[in-house]
Design a protein around this motif. Structure first.
Motif, mmCIF file in Angstrom:
data_model
loop_
_atom_site.group_PDB
_atom_site.id
_atom_site.type_symbol
_atom_site.label_atom_id
_atom_site.label_comp_id
_atom_site.label_asym_id
_atom_site.label_seq_id
_atom_site.Cartn_x
_atom_site.Cartn_y
_atom_site.Cartn_z
ATOM 1 N N GLN A 179 0.820 -1.211 0.000
ATOM 2 C CA GLN A 179 0.000 0.000 0.000
ATOM 3 C C GLN A 179 0.857 1.265 0.000
ATOM 4 O OE1 GLN A 179 -2.991 0.702 -0.618
ATOM 5 N NE2 GLN A 179 -3.932 -1.303 -0.555
ATOM 6 N N VAL A 180 1.941 1.253 0.738
ATOM 7 C CA VAL A 180 2.840 2.415 0.756
ATOM 8 C C VAL A 180 3.466 2.605 -0.627
ATOM 9 C CG1 VAL A 180 5.005 3.333 1.695
ATOM 10 C CG2 VAL A 180 3.259 2.391 3.226
ATOM 11 N N ASN A 181 3.898 1.512 -1.251
ATOM 12 C CA ASN A 181 4.471 1.611 -2.603
ATOM 13 C C ASN A 181 3.435 2.141 -3.591
ATOM 14 O OD1 ASN A 181 6.983 0.700 -1.799
ATOM 15 N ND2 ASN A 181 6.494 -1.439 -2.216
ATOM 16 N N ARG A 182 2.199 1.633 -3.509
ATOM 17 C CA ARG A 182 1.126 2.103 -4.392
ATOM 18 C C ARG A 182 0.855 3.591 -4.166
ATOM 19 N NH1 ARG A 182 -1.559 3.221 -8.507
ATOM 20 N NH2 ARG A 182 -3.806 3.172 -8.406
ATOM 21 N N ALA A 183 0.812 3.992 -2.897
ATOM 22 C CA ALA A 183 0.564 5.399 -2.574
ATOM 23 C C ALA A 183 1.659 6.295 -3.159
ATOM 24 C CB ALA A 183 0.457 5.590 -1.065
ATOM 25 N N HIS A 184 2.892 5.856 -3.084
ATOM 26 C CA HIS A 184 3.979 6.671 -3.634
ATOM 27 C C HIS A 184 3.931 6.709 -5.161
ATOM 28 C CE1 HIS A 184 6.116 8.177 -0.152
ATOM 29 N NE2 HIS A 184 5.739 7.059 0.445
ATOM 30 N N ASP A 185 3.446 5.627 -5.792
ATOM 31 C CA ASP A 185 3.231 5.668 -7.246
ATOM 32 C C ASP A 185 2.193 6.726 -7.596
ATOM 33 O OD1 ASP A 185 5.050 3.610 -7.622
ATOM 34 O OD2 ASP A 185 3.504 2.051 -7.826
ATOM 35 N N VAL A 186 1.094 6.760 -6.847
ATOM 36 C CA VAL A 186 0.043 7.753 -7.085
ATOM 37 C C VAL A 186 0.581 9.154 -6.809
ATOM 38 C CG1 VAL A 186 -2.231 8.586 -6.341
ATOM 39 C CG2 VAL A 186 -1.825 6.128 -6.602
ATOM 40 N N LYS A 187 1.350 9.298 -5.724
ATOM 41 C CA LYS A 187 1.919 10.602 -5.372
ATOM 42 C C LYS A 187 2.791 11.147 -6.510
ATOM 43 C CE LYS A 187 4.900 12.877 -1.938
ATOM 44 N NZ LYS A 187 5.485 13.769 -2.919
#
Length: 97
Positions: free
Chosen positions: A42-50
């Motif tokens: 989830q953190v990796n996905r969030a940083h992709d979106v960021k």
């Protein structure tokens, strides 16, 4: 004694990507429910979106359900007192002593 079917309230940890947090113009771009097993994903996905959304930031949000998580994400990070228990729990060896 009467039986109760009431649920015990449970808090959940969400990883959110938000622009303009804690303003009237706040927008949630991603809200991922996470736990110890999926946290890194989830953190990796969030940083992709960021990276894809200019001006956005990643926040940790604690709430009882997804709707409440969305409302909290608009404000930014939840208080450390709510977030910390998800990361700082007593080791199993300490519980058995």
């Amino acid at each position: 004694m009467a039986a109760s079917l009431g649920k015990t309230p449970q808090l959940h940890l969400f990883v959110a990507v938000v622009t303009n947090a804690d303003t009237d113009h706040a927008v949630v771009h991603h809200l991922g429910l996470t736990d110890a097993f999926y946290y890194d994903d989830q953190v990796n996905r969030a940083h992709d979106v960021k990276r894809a959304v200019p001006g956005s930031d990643v926040y940790l949000v604690v709430a009882g359900d997804r709707s409440a998580g969305y409302r909290e994400a608009l404000k930014g990070d939840s208080a450390d007192a709510l977030v910390n228990p998800f990361f700082f729990t007593a080791p199993v060896s300490a519980l058995s002593a």
